[in-house]
Design an enzyme around this catalytic site. Structure first.
Site, PDB file in Angstrom:
ATOM      1  N   SER A   1     -12.448  15.530  -6.754  1.00  0.00           N
ATOM      2  CA  SER A   1     -12.673  14.152  -6.002  1.00  0.00           C
ATOM      3  C   SER A   1     -10.984  13.511  -5.877  1.00  0.00           C
ATOM      4  CB  SER A   1     -13.242  12.976  -7.051  1.00  0.00           C
ATOM      5  OG  SER A   1     -12.667  12.457  -7.776  1.00  0.00           O
ATOM      6  N   LYS A   2     -11.373  12.557  -5.037  1.00  0.00           N
ATOM      7  CA  LYS A   2     -10.174  11.508  -4.759  1.00  0.00           C
ATOM      8  C   LYS A   2      -9.187  11.128  -6.118  1.00  0.00           C
ATOM      9  CE  LYS A   2     -12.422  10.008  -0.798  1.00  0.00           C
ATOM     10  NZ  LYS A   2     -12.515   9.540   0.426  1.00  0.00           N
ATOM     11  N   ARG A   3      -9.804  11.101  -6.851  1.00  0.00           N
ATOM     12  CA  ARG A   3      -9.208  10.309  -8.157  1.00  0.00           C
ATOM     13  C   ARG A   3      -8.605  11.423  -9.130  1.00  0.00           C
ATOM     14  NH1 ARG A   3     -13.495   7.968  -6.898  1.00  0.00           N
ATOM     15  NH2 ARG A   3     -14.856   9.542  -7.773  1.00  0.00           N
TER      16      ARG A   3
END
Ligand code: GLU
Length: 454
Positions: free
Chosen positions: A227-229
């Protein structure tokens, strides 16, 4: 066959992460491989979530990675505008076209696509309502990556919301039709949308494009999707950390594709030559930052020396390691032994600063290793000094001096390497030691060894 036309269709609602970059890249590779066109289309219909800043990050990152587009923002093209937010008139006209054909109808303020097939009344427990169920044969899709996929839509679906905004499926398909897209290459997370998209193509009476759904990218550990995180997820990060764009691009190619001969670090022209959709993996890819960094190191190693120097000089100057008085020749000498060992340009100032100043940082961890189990690095350096003072300043002569000292004191020559390296550089590792001493020069080396030994 007609010319291949593929598109990358990002929604600028967040930073550009490696999953998007990889989707863009596979489209770009396929276009370049087939001599087709690569179109960039901005899917910015969600006014609340889109931002100009995110758009700029996407364009910037695409340029950084060398993915040029043949049609799209800034370059224009025959099927523009390439921003969905500027195509509202077209979407309304296409809705009318479906309504006129009897394939779209209004209900509860929204517009629905009417599926073809036998209708029966059904009750949906979950949604607590009655609707018409449609018995239509399942769509059979020959996905170029997934193979045969069967899926059926069994109820009409919304294509224009009651607030007058078109739905993603509708604008996506209308634009793929208008932009004459021949192959849709996108993440596997869109596979579940494909039956809706095929229904829309059929409603417009247009042959759907070929689909290629590419595998997900899993995070380094565990079963989840990257994920982007997650650390290492954003392309910007690599830009800031001075990774080589060609290395990042090379690594992205390996997320779901393997070159035929297994040689993984290769020039982009070679990847373009080899890239076929049928070779894209079905199984998920796993992100591995260590591998990315390894590809970066190998790519750095493969650069022509002049190109490496041109990248290194501004980085070293900015860090205050060198100034304009350092000649190209001197810099080339140092870089000549550094290039094969440094993992990232980001590390260069730390890695080679000691060549240009006697005031270098001493790595405490390296010192602790040296003195572990009673080692006495200063004593080793004292034993070494006379032999180096007497040696001719060449790598073979220095090597012989280390061997002689080892023999004289009943030790391995390498027992002297780490103490000498620490004394001249403050580091526990780095470029090949004999090369370091040769390039550092006799005077500086002996002065640092003496200072350390005393
Ligand atoms: N805007 C969609 C996305 O960002 C595009 C999906 C597609 O490629 O069809 O996921």
């Amino acid at each position: 066959m007609s010319q291949v036309r593929v598109r990358f269709a990002p929604s600028p609602t967040g930073f550009f992460h490696i999953g998007s970059a990889r989707t863009a890249l596979f489209n770009w590779l396929y276009a370049r491989h087939t001599g087709g066109k690569f179109i960039l289309r901005i899917e910015d219909t969600d006014k609340e979530r889109n931002s100009e800043a995110f758009l700029n990050v996407i364009l910037d990152s695409m340029r950084w990675l060398g993915m040029d587009w043949d049609e799209g923002p800034e370059v224009g093209g025959p099927h523009g505008p390439y921003f969905q937010s500027q195509r509202t008139g077209l979407y309304r006209a296409k809705l009318k076209e479906l309504a006129d054909k009897g394939r779209a109808y209004e209900k509860d303020g929204a517009w629905w696509l009417r599926l073809e097939g036998a209708r029966t009344q059904a009750h949906d427990e979950h949604l607590k309502r009655d609707y018409e169920k449609v018995d239509s044969p399942p769509m059979v899709l020959d996905d170029l990556v997934r193979g045969r996929v069967e899926r059926a839509e069994d109820r009409d679906f919304v294509i224009f919301r009651s607030n007058g905004e078109p739905v993603f499926h509708f604008v996506n398909v209308v634009d793929d039709i208008e932009m004459k897209i021949t192959h849709v290459i996108r993440g596997e997370d869109h596979l579940s949308n494909t039956s809706k998209h095929v229904e829309l193509f059929k409603a417009f009476g247009v042959e759907p494009p070929k689909y290629a759904h590419i595998p997900l990218i899993l995070k380094t550990d565990g079963p989840g999707k990257m994920s982007k995180r997650d650390k290492g997820a954003l392309i910007e990060e690599y830009q800031q950390r001075r990774y080589l764009p060609s290395a990042v691009r090379n690594y992205l190619c390996l997320l779901g594709w393997t070159p035929a001969d297994g040689k993984e670090v290769l020039p982009i022209a070679e990847i373009v030559r080899q890239f076929e959709l049928k070779d894209v993996h079905q199984s998920n890819a796993r992100f591995d930052e260590r591998k990315m960094s390894h590809v970066n190191a190998l790519t750095l190693r493969g650069l022509p020396a002049a190109e490496f120097a041109a990248l290194a000089r501004p980085i070293l100057a900015e860090a205050g390691v060198i100034d304009a008085s350092v000649s190209d020749a001197r810099l080339a000498e140092v870089l000549g032994i550094v290039q094969e060992k440094v993992v990232s340009l980001e590390h260069l100032p730390e890695f080679m600063g000691f060549f240009f100043s006697a005031e270098f940082r001493k790595d405490e961890g390296a010192l602790a290793n040296l003195t572990k189990k009673g080692g006495d690095p200063a004593a080793r350096v004292r034993e070494l000094l006379p032999a180096l003072e007497a040696a001719e300043w060449s790598e073979p002569a220095l090597e012989a001096a280390f061997a002689a000292v080892g023999a004289a004191h009943g030790r391995k020559p390498t027992d002297y390497f780490a103490p000498a390296r620490f004394a001249v550089s403050g580091q526990g590792g780095g470029a090949h030691l004999l090369g370091v001493l040769r390039v550092l020069g006799r005077d500086a080396t002996l002065a640092r060894l003496r200072a350390y030994a005393s």
